[in-house]
Write a protein that holds these residues in place. Structure first.
Motif, mmCIF file in Angstrom:
data_model
loop_
_atom_site.group_PDB
_atom_site.id
_atom_site.type_symbol
_atom_site.label_atom_id
_atom_site.label_comp_id
_atom_site.label_asym_id
_atom_site.label_seq_id
_atom_site.Cartn_x
_atom_site.Cartn_y
_atom_site.Cartn_z
ATOM 1 N N ALA A 33 -9.744 31.515 100.778
ATOM 2 C CA ALA A 33 -10.923 30.627 100.819
ATOM 3 C C ALA A 33 -12.165 31.457 100.537
ATOM 4 O O ALA A 33 -12.296 32.576 101.028
ATOM 5 N N LEU A 35 -16.114 31.452 100.969
ATOM 6 C CA LEU A 35 -17.330 30.846 101.566
ATOM 7 C C LEU A 35 -18.538 31.380 100.796
ATOM 8 O O LEU A 35 -18.736 32.594 100.742
ATOM 9 N N THR A 63 -9.738 28.117 97.624
ATOM 10 C CA THR A 63 -10.415 27.081 98.425
ATOM 11 C C THR A 63 -11.890 27.472 98.500
ATOM 12 O O THR A 63 -12.262 28.455 99.149
ATOM 13 N N SER A 78 -15.886 24.537 107.852
ATOM 14 C CA SER A 78 -15.045 25.706 107.595
ATOM 15 C C SER A 78 -13.871 25.737 108.555
ATOM 16 O O SER A 78 -12.746 26.062 108.185
ATOM 17 N N GLN A 79 -14.145 25.356 109.792
ATOM 18 C CA GLN A 79 -13.098 25.405 110.805
ATOM 19 C C GLN A 79 -11.890 24.545 110.406
ATOM 20 O O GLN A 79 -10.756 24.923 110.586
ATOM 21 N N LEU A 82 -10.177 26.189 107.171
ATOM 22 C CA LEU A 82 -9.627 27.547 107.244
ATOM 23 C C LEU A 82 -8.296 27.638 107.981
ATOM 24 O O LEU A 82 -7.719 28.714 108.093
ATOM 25 N N LYS A 83 -7.790 26.506 108.471
ATOM 26 C CA LYS A 83 -6.526 26.554 109.229
ATOM 27 C C LYS A 83 -5.380 27.133 108.396
ATOM 28 O O LYS A 83 -4.582 27.936 108.864
ATOM 29 N N VAL A 85 -5.599 29.001 105.716
ATOM 30 C CA VAL A 85 -6.064 30.066 104.825
ATOM 31 C C VAL A 85 -5.604 31.409 105.371
ATOM 32 O O VAL A 85 -5.617 31.632 106.581
ATOM 33 N N ILE A 88 -10.279 35.204 103.996
ATOM 34 C CA ILE A 88 -11.565 34.620 103.613
ATOM 35 C C ILE A 88 -12.345 35.650 102.819
ATOM 36 O O ILE A 88 -12.388 36.832 103.197
ATOM 37 N N ALA A 99 -18.316 33.023 108.557
ATOM 38 C CA ALA A 99 -17.027 33.683 108.871
ATOM 39 C C ALA A 99 -17.048 34.254 110.268
ATOM 40 O O ALA A 99 -16.036 34.235 110.985
ATOM 41 N N PHE A 104 -11.556 32.692 113.528
ATOM 42 C CA PHE A 104 -10.653 33.072 112.445
ATOM 43 C C PHE A 104 -10.267 34.535 112.634
ATOM 44 O O PHE A 104 -11.111 35.435 112.535
ATOM 45 N N VAL A 108 -11.137 39.009 106.786
ATOM 46 C CA VAL A 108 -12.338 38.496 106.118
ATOM 47 C C VAL A 108 -12.898 39.610 105.247
ATOM 48 O O VAL A 108 -13.039 40.748 105.714
#
Lengths: 318, 548
Positions: A33, A35, A63, A78-79, A82-83, A85, A88, A99, A104, A108
């Protein structure tokens, strides 16, 4: 473009092969993902180029999570996403903040941000926008080999880790790095004034650090550029605008390559390749260069056509 | 309202009222407009000056960064001089964040900012910190980097660049230029306003003249009519209202002229008639005067001519009577006596006529002498006693002369009383006749009262005229010429007195004579009728009212 695409394909292939060869129980590519701040131009174009670079490194679609300036919404959205993912890639300040704000635990990777190691949580790694000192020195030596000393004023809070790299790099490059700590602009001004007084033409160079407390574009930069012009001093920085205003050269991120680098880092992290702590934050090495040909000419630097072609931006523009 | 009435009394001319009102109005309007405009423009100038001060302070602030960073006033000298070269900037100063003066140009300021106050730390940009009567004091903070350089949200930096406050600049602007500008604006505005006010008044004067001149001309024209000028017509010019007035005036004047013409015609006609009547009257008067003169002359002549032979007849008759008495011829004597009496009567009548003629001719004169009223009354009563007894009348005499003689024409008074007493005796039968004579300081009063036949009011109205008695039968019954009362009235008038009658038919009559005292010769009031004078002057007509 064709050449670049071919290289990209080759790189993907190599990565794919290496992933296959090193895969221990990893049956699929990580779900990534990104961001990124949803901002107007010119930022939109920059982030778009970085994302393009990231996307080039992955076969599966990314994503993409655009972030507004409403941090709560960013976090909530995002929460949910991001499940599923695995890693990040957080771009820019909003990316890092988001992030950091969500629960998470997976890796990252942070990019497109001027970072210090302290800014990164243990599960984070990243590439800062600060250009790796050796790239500067390499460029400096190519352009002005007669430079013996490089003066740099820096904010120890932000740039001390870079200076550590720089000192080693300087030695390797055969220049003396004279670094001066400054925590505010006033100190910086006084330091620059002193540096400019003692600097010798073509022997001394001034490296303008990107941290805000060491130089400002409106007051100190004109003073530095003016004195440097008068005293035939080399000035370089990480901001192409400085080259435009009279610095000899500037190095700035190649956004696509930076994206790729972030992608690679993300891939490494998702493969649980633990990095030494020192390596969690990497300086930027994928750069483009800008040069001010008039300044070069003023300094008596003769650049061949081939040399000039290495520079993405050449000032003054025709 | 009183002041307004005093300043602008309603009776002054329309031109003045209009001029005064509009002049005051225009000047007030011009002044109000000037003041308002000047105030607005002054405010604008002040605003501009303030904005200029703020910008100068901000510019100076930006240019003072290096000086404050390096604590070197040399770095700001050019900026200070540049700021001072701005109009109205009289003082500039740079203070460090610790309130120490780094640079001060333009002398000592009237006011110095106290930078350690909280108010100063809350300010971000330049502001007007203080104002004195002569200066505007602007203060601007100086930041280590320009505010325009700080990007709100740089996505590439975790923290925004910090801009440190490193000091302040102080820019002082003098108000002299502001005052000069305000004065200039006010003077210019007032000048321009007054110029246009004068222009407006000049135009107004023309307009007012256009309105009032026809009115004035109309008024002058109306004045001309006061002097009686006819055929005056107003020119129908000027504003609509004035033209209507002129039209109405012309219509009115035409109507008045027509009426005048008719009046003149009637007057001419009347004058012609009066003139004709006057001529006729003059002719008639002249004829009457001539006739009267002729009559009087005739009477005088006739009386004289008649008395002469009549006196001869009487004289000779008396001689014959005397001779007949000697001869003893009684029968002849009786006849002769009748002749003599008849002649005497005739002589009396002629004397009466002569007296009347004298009076009418103005030739009767008064001979004043002391008169004993009692004696005179006795004398007259003796004369009339025979006539009284003849009609079996009783006579009462009352005399009150006040114990002194009265200056009077005795013959005239005697004749008056005799006439009245004779009439009373004549017209009363078996009755009572009373004569009452009295005198006091104011006059002589004689009344003769009888219980005779009396008279009607109509008869009383003419009994004093000549040859008139109560009625024609009276002459036949009682005799007489009808001249007695007329002569009595004339004699009374000659002495300034009157004779009146108060009578009731069948009851009696009362004649009263009033003669004011003293009687003077010149007081004759003249003749009862038309008196003829011997002079060539036209005869005077003096009327004596017997009733007066």
């Amino acid at each position: 473009m064709a050449r670049r695409a071919a290289w990209t394909r080759l790189l993907r292939l190599l990565i794919f092969v290496s992933i296959l060869s090193y895969a221990h129980g990893v049956s699929a590519a990580p779900r990534v993902a990104v961001l990124y701040p949803d901002m107007p131009e010119p930022y939109r174009g920059i982030f778009s180029a970085i994302i393009d670079g990231i996307a080039d490194e992955f076969s599966d679609p990314l994503t993409l999570i655009p972030l507004s300036n409403d941090q709560k919404t960013n976090n909530a959205m995002s929460q949910l996403v991001l499940k599923d993912v695995d890693v990040i890639i957080a771009l820019g300040r909003r990316g890092l903040v988001t992030a950091d704000g969500v629960a998470f635990e997976k890796p990252v990777v942070v990019g497109a941000l001027l970072l210090t190691p302290q800014d990164l949580k243990p599960h984070m790694s990243g590439v800062t926008l600060a250009v790796a000192p050796e790239v500067y020195f390499s460029q400096l030596k190519k352009l002005a080999p007669q430079v013996k000393r490089v003066h740099v004023v820096y904010n120890p809070t932000i740039s001390a880790w870079v200076i550590d790299f720089a000192k080693a790099s300087a030695r390797l490059a055969g220049v003396e790095l004279l670094s001066y700590q400054s925590k505010n602009i006033k100190d910086s001004a006084l330091l620059y004034r002193d540096i400019l007084r003692v600097s010798k033409p073509m022997e001394d160079a001034i490296w303008l650090m990107p941290d805000a407390s060491s130089v400002d574009d409106s007051v100190i930069l004109p003073l530095i550029l003016k004195e440097a012009w008068n005293r035939n001093l080399v000035v370089f920085s990480g901001n192409p605008a400085h080259a435009k205003r009279g610095a000899l050269f500037s190095l700035y991120p190649d956004n696509v390559l930076m994206g790729k680098a972030l992608a690679r880092l993300a891939l490494q992290r998702s493969n649980a390749q633990v990095e030494p702590d020192r390596d969690r934050l990497r300086p930027l090495r994928d750069v483009q260069a800008a040069i001010n040909l008039r300044t070069a000419d003023h300094l008596g630097l003769r650049l061949s056509s081939e040399q000039q072609r290495e520079y993405t931006l050449k000032f003054p523009m025709p | 309202m009183d002041i307004f009435e005093r300043l602008l009394p309603p009776e002054i001319s329309i031109r003045r009222q209009l001029s005064f009102t509009v002049t005051v109005g225009v000047i007030c309007m011009a002044l109000a407009a000037s003041l308002t405009t000047a105030w607005l423009e002054s405010r604008s100038v002040r605003e501009n000056l303030t904005n200029q001060g703020l910008k100068t302070a901000e510019t100076f602030s930006a240019q003072s960064i290096l000086a404050l960073l390096f604590s070197s006033k040399e770095n700001a000298a050019d900026a200070a001089n540049a700021a001072l070269s701005f109009p109205n900037v009289i003082h500039v100063a740079i203070y460090s964040i610790d309130d120490e003066t780094l640079l001060k140009e333009g002398g000592e300021p009237e006011w110095r900012p106290n930078l350690l106050r909280d108010e100063f730390s809350e300010r971000n940009g330049a502001w007007l910190a203080h104002e004195t009567s002569n200066t505007l004091n602007f203060v601007a903070p100086v930041y280590s980097r320009l505010q325009t350089e700080i990007v709100d949200e740089s996505p590439f930096q975790l923290e925004a660049p910090v801009s440190e406050r490193i000091g302040y600049v102080h820019v002082v602007m003098g108000k002299a230029a502001l005052r000069e500008a305000q004065t200039g604006i006010f003077v210019n505005n007032v000048g321009v306003s007054l110029f246009f006010a004068v222009l407006l008044l000049f135009m107004l004067r023309i307009i007012v003249n256009r309105i009032t001149t026809p009115l004035q001309e109309l008024s002058d024209l109306m004045k001309k009519t006061e002097t009686g000028q006819g055929m005056v017509r107003a020119a129908v010019t000027g504003p609509d209202e004035v033209r209507r007035m002129a039209g109405v005036f012309n219509t009115m004047m035409a109507s008045l002229d027509e009426r005048d013409r008719q009046l003149r015609e009637q007057n001419d006609t009347l004058e012609a008639r009066v003139s004709q009547r006057t001529r006729e009257l003059v002719e008639a008067r002249d004829q009457a005067v001539a006739a009267s003169r002729h009559k009087s002359e005739f009477l005088a002549n006739m009386s004289h001519e008649l008395r002469t032979p009549l006196n001869a007849i009487i004289g000779y008759t008396e001689m014959v009577i005397e001779e007949m008495e000697v001869d003893g011829k009684e029968e002849v004597i009786s006849d002769l006596t009748r002749v003599r009496n008849a002649a005497n009567n005739l002589l009396r009548m002629i004397n009466d006529i002569l007296d009347l003629a004298k009076i009418e001719a103005g030739k009767m004169e008064l001979w004043l002498e002391p008169v004993d009223l009692g004696e005179l009354i006795d004398e007259v009563v003796d004369t009339a006693r025979i006539l009284i007894k003849k009609n079996d009348n009783q006579l009462d005499v009352i005399v009150d002369d006040g114990g002194q003689a009265v200056m009077m024409d005795v013959s005239k008074l005697r004749q008056i009383i005799t006439n009245l007493l004779s009439n009373a005796a004549k017209f009363t039968k078996a009755g009572r006749v009373t004569i009452d004579a009295k005198r006091n300081d104011t006059g002589l009063f004689v009344s003769v009262n009888d219980t005779g036949v009396g008279m009607t009011p109509e008869q009383q109205a003419y009994i004093f005229e000549e040859f008139r008695q109560a009625d024609m039968s009276t002459t036949r019954e009682y005799g007489g010429t009808g001249l007695g009362l007329s002569i009595t009235r004339s004699l009374c008038a000659l002495m300034g007195g009157t004779v009146t009658v108060d009578s009731t038919q069948g009851v009696g009559s009362k004649f009263t004579v009033k003669i004011p005292l003293p009687v003077s010769k010149g007081q004759s009031s003249l003749s009862t009728q038309v008196a003829l004078h011997e002079s060539e002057d036209p005869p005077k007509q003096n009327r004596l009212d017997a009733q007066n």
